[in-house]
Write a protein that holds these residues in place. Structure first.
Motif, PDB file in Angstrom:
ATOM      1  N   PRO A  82      20.515  10.487   0.557  1.00 26.43           N
ATOM      2  CA  PRO A  82      20.424  11.443  -0.556  1.00 26.43           C
ATOM      3  C   PRO A  82      19.294  11.083  -1.515  1.00 26.43           C
ATOM      4  N   MET A  83      18.988   9.799  -1.656  1.00 26.45           N
ATOM      5  CA  MET A  83      17.823   9.386  -2.446  1.00 26.45           C
ATOM      6  C   MET A  83      17.266   8.080  -1.920  1.00 26.45           C
ATOM      7  N   GLY A  84      16.014   7.820  -2.309  1.00 25.73           N
ATOM      8  CA  GLY A  84      15.356   6.609  -1.845  1.00 25.73           C
ATOM      9  C   GLY A  84      15.644   5.437  -2.776  1.00 25.73           C
ATOM     10  N   PRO A  85      15.231   4.211  -2.379  1.00 25.68           N
ATOM     11  CA  PRO A  85      15.609   3.012  -3.134  1.00 25.68           C
ATOM     12  C   PRO A  85      15.058   2.966  -4.561  1.00 25.68           C
ATOM     13  N   PHE A  86      13.894   3.575  -4.780  1.00 22.83           N
ATOM     14  CA  PHE A  86      13.338   3.520  -6.134  1.00 22.83           C
ATOM     15  C   PHE A  86      14.028   4.534  -7.041  1.00 22.83           C
ATOM     16  N   GLN A  87      14.456   5.630  -6.466  1.00 18.42           N
ATOM     17  CA  GLN A  87      15.276   6.570  -7.240  1.00 18.42           C
ATOM     18  C   GLN A  87      16.609   5.921  -7.600  1.00 18.42           C
TER      19      GLN A  87
ATOM     20  N   GLY B 213       0.764  -1.246   0.000  1.00 13.96           N
ATOM     21  CA  GLY B 213       0.000   0.000   0.000  1.00 13.96           C
ATOM     22  C   GLY B 213       0.792   1.290   0.000  1.00 13.96           C
ATOM     23  N   ALA B 214       2.098   1.251   0.310  1.00 18.55           N
ATOM     24  CA  ALA B 214       2.883   2.497   0.276  1.00 18.55           C
ATOM     25  C   ALA B 214       3.283   2.776  -1.172  1.00 18.55           C
ATOM     26  N   SER B 215       3.279   4.024  -1.585  1.00 15.05           N
ATOM     27  CA  SER B 215       3.731   4.291  -2.958  1.00 15.05           C
ATOM     28  C   SER B 215       5.262   4.370  -2.951  1.00 15.05           C
ATOM     29  N   PRO B 216       5.886   4.069  -4.086  1.00 18.60           N
ATOM     30  CA  PRO B 216       7.352   4.193  -4.125  1.00 18.60           C
ATOM     31  C   PRO B 216       7.786   5.613  -3.794  1.00 18.60           C
ATOM     32  N   TYR B 217       6.907   6.576  -4.100  1.00 20.28           N
ATOM     33  CA  TYR B 217       7.271   7.975  -3.863  1.00 20.28           C
ATOM     34  C   TYR B 217       7.257   8.289  -2.371  1.00 20.28           C
ATOM     35  N   GLN B 218       6.302   7.696  -1.658  1.00 22.78           N
ATOM     36  CA  GLN B 218       6.285   7.894  -0.199  1.00 22.78           C
ATOM     37  C   GLN B 218       7.510   7.228   0.442  1.00 22.78           C
ATOM     38  N   ILE B 219       7.824   6.029  -0.032  1.00 24.36           N
ATOM     39  CA  ILE B 219       8.973   5.311   0.544  1.00 24.36           C
ATOM     40  C   ILE B 219      10.257   6.110   0.309  1.00 24.36           C
ATOM     41  N   ASP B 220      10.450   6.583  -0.916  1.00 24.34           N
ATOM     42  CA  ASP B 220      11.652   7.385  -1.206  1.00 24.34           C
ATOM     43  C   ASP B 220      11.708   8.631  -0.327  1.00 24.34           C
ATOM     44  N   GLN B 221      10.561   9.296  -0.194  1.00 24.66           N
ATOM     45  CA  GLN B 221      10.535  10.522   0.615  1.00 24.66           C
ATOM     46  C   GLN B 221      10.876  10.215   2.072  1.00 24.66           C
ATOM     47  N   ALA B 222      10.322   9.120   2.596  1.00 22.36           N
ATOM     48  CA  ALA B 222      10.595   8.769   4.001  1.00 22.36           C
ATOM     49  C   ALA B 222      12.094   8.542   4.196  1.00 22.36           C
TER      50      ALA B 222
ATOM     51  N   PRO C  12      30.462  -5.672  13.359  1.00 22.72           N
ATOM     52  CA  PRO C  12      29.372  -4.782  12.943  1.00 22.72           C
ATOM     53  C   PRO C  12      29.894  -3.504  12.281  1.00 22.72           C
ATOM     54  N   LEU C  13      31.044  -2.997  12.737  1.00 22.71           N
ATOM     55  CA  LEU C  13      31.514  -1.732  12.170  1.00 22.71           C
ATOM     56  C   LEU C  13      31.873  -1.874  10.696  1.00 22.71           C
ATOM     57  N   ASP C  14      32.236  -3.105  10.259  1.00 22.54           N
ATOM     58  CA  ASP C  14      32.531  -3.294   8.838  1.00 22.54           C
ATOM     59  C   ASP C  14      31.256  -3.145   8.002  1.00 22.54           C
ATOM     60  N   VAL C  15      30.133  -3.578   8.577  1.00 24.92           N
ATOM     61  CA  VAL C  15      28.845  -3.378   7.903  1.00 24.92           C
ATOM     62  C   VAL C  15      28.541  -1.871   7.855  1.00 24.92           C
ATOM     63  N   ASP C  16      28.775  -1.206   8.972  1.00 26.29           N
ATOM     64  CA  ASP C  16      28.509   0.240   9.019  1.00 26.29           C
ATOM     65  C   ASP C  16      29.285   0.974   7.932  1.00 26.29           C
ATOM     66  N   VAL C  17      30.579   0.693   7.845  1.00 27.27           N
ATOM     67  CA  VAL C  17      31.409   1.426   6.874  1.00 27.27           C
ATOM     68  C   VAL C  17      30.961   1.107   5.448  1.00 27.27           C
ATOM     69  N   THR C  18      30.593  -0.142   5.200  1.00 26.67           N
ATOM     70  CA  THR C  18      30.099  -0.515   3.871  1.00 26.67           C
ATOM     71  C   THR C  18      28.911   0.362   3.480  1.00 26.67           C
ATOM     72  N   PHE C  19      27.989   0.535   4.411  1.00 27.59           N
ATOM     73  CA  PHE C  19      26.779   1.297   4.075  1.00 27.59           C
ATOM     74  C   PHE C  19      27.011   2.798   4.032  1.00 27.59           C
ATOM     75  N   LEU C  20      27.953   3.279   4.846  1.00 23.84           N
ATOM     76  CA  LEU C  20      28.257   4.715   4.803  1.00 23.84           C
ATOM     77  C   LEU C  20      28.912   5.093   3.484  1.00 23.84           C
ATOM     78  N   TYR C  21      29.806   4.225   2.994  1.00 27.28           N
ATOM     79  CA  TYR C  21      30.608   4.611   1.835  1.00 27.28           C
ATOM     80  C   TYR C  21      30.105   4.043   0.512  1.00 27.28           C
ATOM     81  N   GLY C  22      29.218   3.052   0.556  1.00 26.77           N
ATOM     82  CA  GLY C  22      28.767   2.466  -0.694  1.00 26.77           C
ATOM     83  C   GLY C  22      27.283   2.636  -0.970  1.00 26.77           C
ATOM     84  N   TYR C  23      26.505   2.981   0.049  1.00 22.90           N
ATOM     85  CA  TYR C  23      25.050   2.941  -0.116  1.00 22.90           C
ATOM     86  C   TYR C  23      24.338   4.198   0.383  1.00 22.90           C
ATOM     87  N   GLY C  24      25.096   5.249   0.644  1.00 20.96           N
ATOM     88  CA  GLY C  24      24.479   6.530   0.994  1.00 20.96           C
ATOM     89  C   GLY C  24      23.823   6.585   2.361  1.00 20.96           C
ATOM     90  N   PHE C  25      24.147   5.641   3.252  1.00 21.22           N
ATOM     91  CA  PHE C  25      23.554   5.681   4.597  1.00 21.22           C
ATOM     92  C   PHE C  25      23.998   6.979   5.271  1.00 21.22           C
TER      93      PHE C  25
END
Ligand code: NAI
Length: 706
Positions: A520-525, A504-513, A636-649
């Motif tokens: 910087p952008m949502g998953p559908f963007q 029921g959520a629109s991709p636009y709502q998910i990206d905005q959230a 866990p910190l290796d997961v953190d760094v992966t997401f900070l530097y590769g996935y825009g977390f």
């Protein structure tokens, strides 16, 4: 010559009429409590000692003072505080001179600003980078800097956190003189002696008056505020910096200091500060892989890149930018010409933006060679394969590398998902094979997953880490599995997003959230930017092995069947009319989603933004816990760094595992158990998460090991 290294943390020595104060707190002379005490004692001693007419402060080793002792942050404060030390320096009745070499950053620069005269050697780096740790300069920096260099330049320095060279600092008025030798002691003593001979008086920054143009200062503050609100996506401390600087316009110096203190403490208490400091330490920890401890990296003086597509070209640029020569191999002359053009395009766009000269490009391209023959790789030290994501194609390439490469050459693959053990096992030298998983665009993205196959030798791993350093990448050690650390976790939380879309959520709502969360952008963007066809190919490849009972959302397939692959085709989840870079919501996509919901027998319900974040993050954290549990990520910190530097977390949240600790692991687990009531197959709590909750522990407790 640098100052003689004394044994005390802050050494004092009378040189004629000059009291030489040397800070000696290796490795970078951070302002720990002993340094603060020592400086205070030195100034007090200078004040009462009739033989002293002036004080000269220098740093031992390679830096003046690189900053506060970050490990003390968040601990109970130990007196004297840094503001107190700075105020004491400034109040001294005898001239205090600093001579800066190397880094004078953060609190180090604040000490210098509190002194009466400043000299910096040509190679010095000066800056107030507190903003990068979620803080503001808290020892007078926000009040003294504008008084010396004006509001506009001070805001630029503090909001960017950038480093100034000595020349620029001198031109701005932050330092008085540039020393051109590399003997900081001789330069400092000569300057102090010159000041003495001129009977130079004490000159306090608090009384300096660069704030002459009130209108211009007000305009600079307003401009900085508007720009910060636009760009800093929910960051707390930049606005506090502006508020503190604003105080310099209407408040006395002492009132300004009090305001700075109040704002500094607010920042110190903020979870953003904790997240940013976690990120700061985590990115320093990731480079310490067990294999690199005792192994010596092999020499890398030349690199071969196989494949000149999106990734091969980006990797070639990254390697060229590090000053190394590159040989690119492609299938035929046409593909090779295209690969070369991809590389040249990167530099041409820099030239077009005025950030590179044509001569500089020409000089770089001299180090680039292309060939369709593998034999040209015979002397190269390290190969990076970036051909099609197909194991048979990759194994054929590795067979060629095995045939032509010299003994000891490192053979790396940039595969995103494939089994690197199987690639290694297919050739005669599996110990030389390693994964180097770059992210697109490879010349820009900082993350480099270093994937460790079972048979790789430790010196090959050490070489991979050394390469990361040369390329200025942030390396994270990952084990072999489908998707390694990043893409494996991504696959899971992307499914959670798809489930919410179908529910029921629109991709636009998910990206905005998610943008509101700090992305910087949502998953559908992101999917529209990367191209929907890539994920589609992966889904088709995995279709035969997919659990028939697992929920599978088909919406993305419906878009791909229409060749709506995202930006490059003008539409995906969003519409991109006339080549627009920012998409607009598409009613036709919403209609397709509706039809898919009906087909799946789902009555759509509404989601709050908060629920979207809870589900998205719970999926990410749970798979992150699995990845740590199975040893794919070391900590866990290796997961953190992966997401900070590769996935825009968002960096100020420290990474998904740090975020989980902030939310509380029992809350995350409770959410997962709640969601599991509807879909127990998807929402299976990670054994590690369950164990930590039972023990009352958090992810950070696992970061200390290894
Ligand atoms: P691409 O399709 O843009 O480029 C592949 C290139 O390899 C083509 O230019 C092709 O002519 C060349 N090639 C194919 N077979 C060859 C052979 N036998 N010898 C020499 N050259 C050959 O693909 P892309 O996107 O650059 O991906 C390459 C690899 O990088 C894949 O393994 C992919 O999974 C991985 N990767 C891709 C990322 C992305 O975002 N596109 C991110 C990280 C990894």
């Amino acid at each position: 010559m640098n100052p003689v290294t004394p044994t005390e943390v802050v050494a004092r020595e009378l040189r004629g009429k000059i009291l030489l104060v040397t800070i000696n707190n290796p490795p970078v002379n951070a302002l720990g409590v002993d340094v603060r005490r020592g400086i205070l004692a030195a100034i007090n001693a200078a004040e009462t000692d009739l033989a002293v007419q002036t004080v000269l402060i220098v740093g031992a080793g390679r830096n003046f003072i690189a900053g506060a002792d970050i490990r003390e942050l968040g601990q109970p404060p130990l007196p004297p505080s840094l503001p107190e030390v700075c105020n004491r320096i400034e109040a001294c009745s005898k001239p205090v001179v600093v001579a800066i070499h190397g880094a004078a950053l953060g609190g180090g620069l604040e000490i210098a600003l509190a002194a009466h005269y400043r000299l910096a050697l040509a190679g010095a780096k000066l800056g107030l980078p507190e903003v990068q740790l979620g803080l503001i300069p808290g020892a007078g920096g926000t009040q003294r800097t504008p008084r010396l260099i004006g509001v506009k330049a001070a805001l630029d320095l503090m909001l960017s956190g950038r480093h100034l060279g000595a020349e620029e600092a001198c031109a701005l008025g932050l330092v008085d003189r540039v020393g051109n030798s590399n003997d900081v002691l001789a330069e400092g003593v000569a300057y102090a002696q010159e000041l003495l001979s001129k009977n130079a008086a004490v000159r306090r920054t608090r009384d300096a008056g660069a704030l002459v143009d009130r209108q211009a200062s007000l305009a600079a503050i307003e401009a900085a505020r508007a720009d910060t609100i636009k760009k800093s996506r929910g960051l707390f401390s930049p606005l506090k910096i502006i508020e503190a600087v604003e105080a310099t316009l209407d408040q006395s110096f002492d009132e300004g200091l009090a305001i700075e203190r109040k704002l500094f403490l607010q920042c110190l208490d903020s979870p953003q500060r904790a997240g940013l400091i976690h990120a700061f330490f985590a990115e320093r920890e990731v480079i310490k892989a067990p294999e690199t401890r005792n192994a010596k990296p092999r020499a890398i003086e030349s690199v071969g890149v196989v494949g000149g597509g999106t990734m091969g070209a980006g990797i070639a640029v990254a390697v060229l930018d590090a000053g190394l020569p590159v040989t690119m191999i492609e299938r035929d002359e046409t593909a090779l010409a295209r690969g070369r053009t991809h590389v040249e395009n990167v530099y041409d766009s820099l030239i077009a933006k005025g950030r590179m000269t044509a001569d500089a490009k020409a000089a770089i391209m001299l180090r680039f060679t292309g060939s369709t023959s593998y034999d040209t790789l015979a002397q190269a030290d390290l190969m990076i394969e970036a051909v099609f994501e197909d194991i048979a194609v990759k194994q054929a390439v590795f067979a060629e590398l095995d045939r032509v490469c010299k003994p000891g050459a490192v053979l790396a693959t940039n595969t995103s998902y494939l089994d690197i053990d199987a690639i290694a096992a297919s050739i005669s030298r599996p110990a030389d094979v390693v994964g180097l998983h770059f992210f697109s665009p490879a010349n820009i993205m900082k993350l480099l997953e270093i994937v460790i196959p079972a048979k790789v030798s430790a010196d090959v791993v050490a070489t991979a880490f050394e390469l990361a350093k040369k390329l200025r990448k942030v390396p994270v050690r990952a084990g072999v599995c489908d998707g390694f650390i990043g893409n494996r976790i991504l696959a899971v939380y992307r499914q959670a997003a798809d489930h919410m879309m179908e529910d029921g959520a629109s991709p636009y709502q998910i990206d905005q959230a998610l943008r509101d969360f700090g992305y910087p952008m949502g998953p559908f963007q992101v999917s529209d930017l990367a191209g929907g066809d890539i994920g589609w190919a992966t889904r088709k490849r995995k279709a035969p092995t997919r659990d028939p009972n697992a929920r599978y959302v088909q919406i993305a397939d419906r878009l791909c069947e229409r060749a709506w692959f995202g930006q490059k085709t003008g539409r995906g989840y969003y519409l991109y009319p006339d080549g627009a870079r920012t998409g607009k919501p598409d009613p036709e996509v919403e209609a397709i989603i509706d039809i898919e919901r009906q087909r799946a027998g789902i009555t759509p319900r509404s989601f709050t933004d908060q629920e979207i974040i809870r589900r998205y993050m719970a999926a990410m954290i749970n798979e992150g816990a699995n990845v740590v549990h199975q040893g794919i990520a070391l900590r866990p910190l290796d997961v953190d760094v992966t997401f900070l530097y590769g996935y825009g977390f968002p960096r100020y949240r420290g990474g998904p595992m740090k975020y989980a600790d902030t939310v509380g692991l029992p809350n995350v687990l409770a959410d997962i158990r709640e969601f599991a009531k509807k879909d127990p197959l998807f929402w299976q709590p990670s054994p590690l998460l369950v164990d930590l909750v039972e023990r009352g522990a958090n992810f950070d407790s696992l970061n200390q090991t290894n």
